[in-house]
Motif scaffolding. Structure first.
Motif, PDB file in Angstrom:
ATOM      1  N   GLY A   1       0.814  -1.213   0.000  1.00 13.02           N
ATOM      2  CA  GLY A   1       0.000   0.000   0.000  1.00 13.02           C
ATOM      3  C   GLY A   1       0.850   1.267   0.000  1.00 13.02           C
ATOM      4  O   GLY A   1       1.949   1.294   0.552  1.00 13.02           O
TER       5      GLY A   1
ATOM      6  N   MET B   1       2.179   4.592   1.242  1.00 10.31           N
ATOM      7  CA  MET B   1       2.323   5.095   2.615  1.00 10.31           C
ATOM      8  C   MET B   1       3.056   6.425   2.594  1.00 10.31           C
ATOM      9  O   MET B   1       4.244   6.509   2.307  1.00 10.31           O
ATOM     10  CB  MET B   1       3.078   4.078   3.483  1.00 10.31           C
ATOM     11  N   GLY B   2       2.259   7.475   2.879  1.00  4.50           N
ATOM     12  CA  GLY B   2       2.850   8.805   2.835  1.00  4.50           C
ATOM     13  C   GLY B   2       3.210   9.294   4.222  1.00  4.50           C
ATOM     14  O   GLY B   2       2.718   8.781   5.209  1.00  4.50           O
TER      15      GLY B   2
ATOM     16  N   THR C   1       2.037  11.480  -2.171  1.00  7.15           N
ATOM     17  CA  THR C   1       1.673  12.627  -1.335  1.00  7.15           C
ATOM     18  C   THR C   1       2.899  13.473  -1.019  1.00  7.15           C
ATOM     19  O   THR C   1       3.906  12.957  -0.524  1.00  7.15           O
ATOM     20  CB  THR C   1       1.023  12.139  -0.021  1.00  7.15           C
TER      21      THR C   1
ATOM     22  N   ILE D   1      -9.642   3.265  -3.671  1.00  3.32           N
ATOM     23  CA  ILE D   1      -9.604   2.695  -2.326  1.00  3.32           C
ATOM     24  C   ILE D   1     -10.875   3.141  -1.611  1.00  3.32           C
ATOM     25  O   ILE D   1     -11.102   4.342  -1.438  1.00  3.32           O
ATOM     26  CB  ILE D   1      -8.351   3.179  -1.559  1.00  3.32           C
TER      27      ILE D   1
ATOM     28  N   GLU E   1     -10.780  -1.151   2.069  1.00  2.00           N
ATOM     29  CA  GLU E   1      -9.939  -0.961   3.256  1.00  2.00           C
ATOM     30  C   GLU E   1     -10.796  -0.854   4.509  1.00  2.00           C
ATOM     31  O   GLU E   1     -11.711  -0.036   4.581  1.00  2.00           O
ATOM     32  CB  GLU E   1      -9.118   0.320   3.063  1.00  2.00           C
TER      33      GLU E   1
ATOM     34  N   ALA F   1      -6.819  -0.559   9.284  1.00  2.02           N
ATOM     35  CA  ALA F   1      -5.659  -0.214   8.450  1.00  2.02           C
ATOM     36  C   ALA F   1      -4.904   0.990   8.994  1.00  2.02           C
ATOM     37  O   ALA F   1      -5.492   1.885   9.615  1.00  2.02           O
ATOM     38  CB  ALA F   1      -6.131   0.086   7.029  1.00  2.02           C
ATOM     39  N   GLY F   2      -3.595   1.026   8.698  1.00  3.78           N
ATOM     40  CA  GLY F   2      -2.797   2.197   9.050  1.00  3.78           C
ATOM     41  C   GLY F   2      -3.205   3.395   8.213  1.00  3.78           C
ATOM     42  O   GLY F   2      -3.892   3.258   7.205  1.00  3.78           O
ATOM     43  N   GLY F   3      -2.790   4.580   8.649  1.00  3.58           N
ATOM     44  CA  GLY F   3      -3.100   5.803   7.904  1.00  3.58           C
ATOM     45  C   GLY F   3      -4.440   6.378   8.303  1.00  3.58           C
ATOM     46  O   GLY F   3      -4.888   6.242   9.450  1.00  3.58           O
TER      47      GLY F   3
ATOM     48  N   GLY G   1      -6.267  -3.853   5.396  1.00  6.76           N
ATOM     49  CA  GLY G   1      -6.542  -3.606   6.817  1.00  6.76           C
ATOM     50  C   GLY G   1      -6.442  -4.902   7.590  1.00  6.76           C
ATOM     51  O   GLY G   1      -7.407  -5.675   7.661  1.00  6.76           O
TER      52      GLY G   1
ATOM     53  N   VAL H   1      -1.335  -4.400   1.688  1.00 10.36           N
ATOM     54  CA  VAL H   1      -0.724  -4.429   3.021  1.00 10.36           C
ATOM     55  C   VAL H   1       0.166  -3.208   3.202  1.00 10.36           C
ATOM     56  O   VAL H   1       0.931  -2.854   2.294  1.00 10.36           O
ATOM     57  CB  VAL H   1       0.115  -5.723   3.180  1.00 10.36           C
ATOM     58  N   GLY H   2       0.055  -2.561   4.365  1.00 10.12           N
ATOM     59  CA  GLY H   2       0.894  -1.389   4.629  1.00 10.12           C
ATOM     60  C   GLY H   2       1.847  -1.594   5.796  1.00 10.12           C
ATOM     61  O   GLY H   2       3.069  -1.628   5.628  1.00 10.12           O
ATOM     62  N   THR H   3       1.266  -1.783   6.984  1.00 11.79           N
ATOM     63  CA  THR H   3       2.057  -1.788   8.219  1.00 11.79           C
ATOM     64  C   THR H   3       3.270  -2.714   8.135  1.00 11.79           C
ATOM     65  O   THR H   3       4.375  -2.332   8.518  1.00 11.79           O
ATOM     66  CB  THR H   3       1.139  -2.180   9.401  1.00 11.79           C
TER      67      THR H   3
ATOM     68  N   ALA I   1       5.935  -1.110   6.230  1.00  6.78           N
ATOM     69  CA  ALA I   1       6.440   0.153   6.799  1.00  6.78           C
ATOM     70  C   ALA I   1       7.667  -0.074   7.667  1.00  6.78           C
ATOM     71  O   ALA I   1       8.491   0.819   7.841  1.00  6.78           O
ATOM     72  CB  ALA I   1       5.336   0.832   7.613  1.00  6.78           C
TER      73      ALA I   1
HETATM   74  C1  LIG Z   1       2.720   4.412   7.579  1.00 10.58           C
HETATM   75  C2  LIG Z   1       1.461   4.314   6.768  1.00 10.58           C
HETATM   76  C3  LIG Z   1       1.123   5.365   5.925  1.00 10.58           C
HETATM   77  C4  LIG Z   1      -0.007   5.250   5.107  1.00 10.58           C
HETATM   78  N1  LIG Z   1      -0.273   6.247   4.214  1.00 10.58           N
HETATM   79  C5  LIG Z   1      -1.253   6.087   3.299  1.00 10.58           C
HETATM   80  C6  LIG Z   1      -1.422   7.033   2.253  1.00 10.58           C
HETATM   81  O1  LIG Z   1      -0.678   8.011   2.142  1.00 10.58           O
HETATM   82  N2  LIG Z   1      -2.429   6.812   1.371  1.00 10.58           N
HETATM   83  C7  LIG Z   1      -3.254   5.721   1.454  1.00 10.58           C
HETATM   84  O2  LIG Z   1      -4.152   5.570   0.620  1.00 10.58           O
HETATM   85  N3  LIG Z   1      -3.113   4.806   2.440  1.00 10.58           N
HETATM   86  C8  LIG Z   1      -2.112   4.960   3.341  1.00 10.58           C
HETATM   87  N4  LIG Z   1      -1.902   3.982   4.286  1.00 10.58           N
HETATM   88  C9  LIG Z   1      -2.715   2.755   4.220  1.00 10.58           C
HETATM   89  C10 LIG Z   1      -1.990   1.640   3.421  1.00 10.58           C
HETATM   90  O3  LIG Z   1      -1.831   1.987   2.078  1.00 10.58           O
HETATM   91  C11 LIG Z   1      -2.735   0.301   3.512  1.00 10.58           C
HETATM   92  O4  LIG Z   1      -3.973   0.362   2.883  1.00 10.58           O
HETATM   93  C12 LIG Z   1      -2.952  -0.130   4.928  1.00 10.58           C
HETATM   94  O5  LIG Z   1      -1.779   0.042   5.662  1.00 10.58           O
HETATM   95  C13 LIG Z   1      -3.400  -1.594   4.982  1.00 10.58           C
HETATM   96  O6  LIG Z   1      -3.634  -2.008   6.287  1.00 10.58           O
HETATM   97  P1  LIG Z   1      -2.495  -2.588   7.263  1.00 10.58           P
HETATM   98  O7  LIG Z   1      -1.788  -1.382   7.785  1.00 10.58           O
HETATM   99  O8  LIG Z   1      -3.261  -3.310   8.314  1.00 10.58           O
HETATM  100  O9  LIG Z   1      -1.611  -3.467   6.458  1.00 10.58           O
HETATM  101  C14 LIG Z   1      -0.820   4.103   5.159  1.00 10.58           C
HETATM  102  C15 LIG Z   1      -0.487   3.076   6.055  1.00 10.58           C
HETATM  103  C16 LIG Z   1       0.632   3.167   6.849  1.00 10.58           C
HETATM  104  C17 LIG Z   1       0.982   2.049   7.779  1.00 10.58           C
END
Ligand SMILES: Cc1cc2nc3c(=O)[nH]c(=O)nc-3n(C[C@H](O)[C@H](O)[C@H](O)COP(=O)(O)O)c2cc1C
Length: 494
Positions: free
Chosen positions: A10, A12-13, A37, A215, A239, A243-245, A286, A307-309, A312
């Motif tokens: 995912g 991550m900004g 971003t 999304i 999502e 989820a993070g963010g 998420g 997946v983001g976290t 990261a």
């Molecule tokens: C550090 C971080 C920054 C994030 N920044 C953005 C973002 O700029 N834009 C966005 O659409 N989602 C953002 N997200 C969400 C992720 O793209 C992703 O959908 C989400 O982390 C998935 O869930 P998980 O954290 O449980 O894996 C961010 C997540 C994290 C952890």
């Protein structure tokens, strides 16, 4: 046949999913996504630091319009880097009628990030934007398309008008994007225009249309995107609020639990059968950062997961090493604590915050910070009574916000995410009095589960460790062998 990734790393900004991370994931045949971003700001700060490693220079050298590249480089590059303790330069903020230099910076910086993420492999790379950060959209997408971006992903709002923008840019036609302006009169013109012909040097380059993934957080929004978007929506990322963010707010009246977090209920549950019935590829996001959840998602008919976290905290991510280590340490100890803050983000959306002493999540640090708005990505556009469009942010100095018609109660608990997110990646602004902007790290509720990626005795893990682990129950084939050897996406360079 179209081959879609099972795993989307995912966006991550700001700069957490940088070109390095996205390149590592895409090389493995999954989809690496750079965060789009505030890339212009990130680029300026990298140049102010003297472009360590020369990566920005390499990207700029590949940019197809040399005059524009030269202007941007000359304006922002500081040979040897800024003097220790000196603040980073600021750039003019975005506005409806953009300054040319702001647009050029966006085009070049988005090009460079995608170009670097695409180096050394033939697979797709995506770019992620937040719908709420509207003003840089068109120039950013254009820059990313010049570098041959394969996917544009957008959430944090309802990006109905983006597919049409992408279609127009792919056809080298002028694009238009309607800015949301609070208090605008019915019929007031709030559109922004972007004409590639105003920027291109030489013949118009061929541009491939990237796929667009919206999304969304609910079946209703999924349907709305598919029915009402201004162009083709190629898929959906669903999502959930773990989820993070930023998270979508709960449906209905906002209720908070005893800790002060939004309460999500039955109405926020996603109906997977309904989603399948829409007939487009979809990815679940998420809390899908483990092999069992990935298998579950695939069994449910999802094309894959986002997946983001987990990513990261990988070695390749842009998160500052000290923050990464602290939070990884918490995860290993099982003490990581994530708060879904209903107020912190000036967007008004709930925002997940890792609790960390000494960071902006710490009430003492938040109290001590002097409000300032000098980056302005999350400002909302508003129409004054005479119709003139202005910009305000609920995290800016309270008196300024109120003088622009904002309500004082809207400023309570707001945090300057623009500055904090730059601090998260080691690019914190230094103020005149020597204070340094504090970080505020966002992660998903599953923070503590990232310890699973650490091999015994190891203190770090790579993006490849994550990908292998996530696919371990879904594929018997080693991940590297799956790297797709597709035709190179035609980079649009002339
Ligand atoms: C550090 C971080 C920054 C994030 N920044 C953005 C973002 O700029 N834009 C966005 O659409 N989602 C953002 N997200 C969400 C992720 O793209 C992703 O959908 C989400 O982390 C998935 O869930 P998980 O954290 O449980 O894996 C961010 C997540 C994290 C952890």
């Amino acid at each position: 046949m179209v081959q879609f990734p099972k795993i989307i790393q995912g966006g991550m900004g700001v700069g957490v999913s940088n070109w390095r991370l996205s390149q590592a994931v895409s090389k493995l045949g999954q989809l690496g996504v750079v965060s789009g971003t505030a890339l212009d700001q990130l680029f300026v700060r990298r140049l102010a630091d003297g472009d360590p490693g020369g990566n920005m220079r390499r990207g700029v050298d590949a940019f197809p319009f040399p005059e524009m590249a030269r202007r941007v480089w000359q304006e922002y590059f500081v040979p040897g880097g800024r003097p220790a303790g000196a603040p980073y330069p600021t750039t003019p903020m975005h506005q409806r009628r953009e300054l040319r230099k702001v647009v050029e910076l966006c085009i070049v910086s988005n090009f460079v990030e995608v170009f670097l993420a695409r180096e050394g492999h033939k697979n797709d790379v995506g770019i992620n934007f937040l719908e709420k950060v509207q003003m840089p959209h068109m120039s950013s997408i254009y820059g990313a398309m010049l570098a041959g971006v394969g996917y544009v992903l957008m959430g944090a709002g309802i990006p109905l008008h983006i597919p049409g923008v992408i279609d127009a840019l792919a056809a080298q036609r002028p694009a238009e994007y309607k800015l949301s302006v609070s208090g605008a009169a019915q019929g007031q013109d709030t559109a922004m225009q972007f004409d590639p012909a105003d920027y291109v040097e030489g013949p118009l380059p061929f541009l491939k249309r990237p796929r667009f993934l919206a999304i969304v957080s609910s079946n209703t929004l999924a349907t709305t995107m598919l029915r009402r978007a201004s162009g083709r929506v190629d898929g959906l990322v669903l999502e959930t609020p773990t989820a993070g963010g930023h998270n979508a707010p709960p449906r209905g009246k906002l209720q908070l639990n005893a800790a002060g977090e939004p309460v999500y209920g039955e109405r926020d549950q996603v109906d997977l059968a309904g989603l399948r019935a829409l007939g487009v590829p979809f990815w679940l996001a998420g809390g899908y950062g483990n092999a069992e959840s990935v298998r579950y998602a695939l069994e449910q008919g999802a094309t894959g997961v986002q997946v983001g976290t987990a990513f990261a905290f990988s070695e390749e991510s842009g998160l500052a090493p000290d923050l990464k280590q602290k939070l990884l340490g918490q995860a290993v100890a099982g003490t990581g604590d994530v708060f879904t803050d209903p107020l912190a983000s000036p967007t008004g959306f709930p925002f997940k915050v890792a609790q960390m002493q000494g960071s902006y999540s710490d009430p003492e640090v938040a109290e001590a910070r002097t409000r300032v708005c000098d980056l302005g990505y999350l400002r909302e556009a508003y129409a004054a009574p005479d119709g003139v469009i202005g910009y305000r942010c609920a995290a800016e100095p309270v008196a300024n916000f109120v003088s622009k018609g904002g309500k004082v109660e809207e400023t309570v608990g707001r945090k300057c995410l623009c500055n904090a997110l730059m601090a998260n990646i080691g690019l914190a602004q230094i103020r005149k009095n020597g204070t340094v902007e504090p970080p505020l790290v966002t992660v998903g509720d599953d923070l503590n589960t990232v310890a699973q990626f650490l091999a015994p005795g190891r203190k770090s893990y790579t993006a490849a460790d994550v990908v292998k682990s996530l696919l371990s129950l879904s594929w018997s084939v080693p991940v590297e062998a799956e790297a797709l050897d597709r035709e190179p996406v035609l980079a649009a360079t002339v």
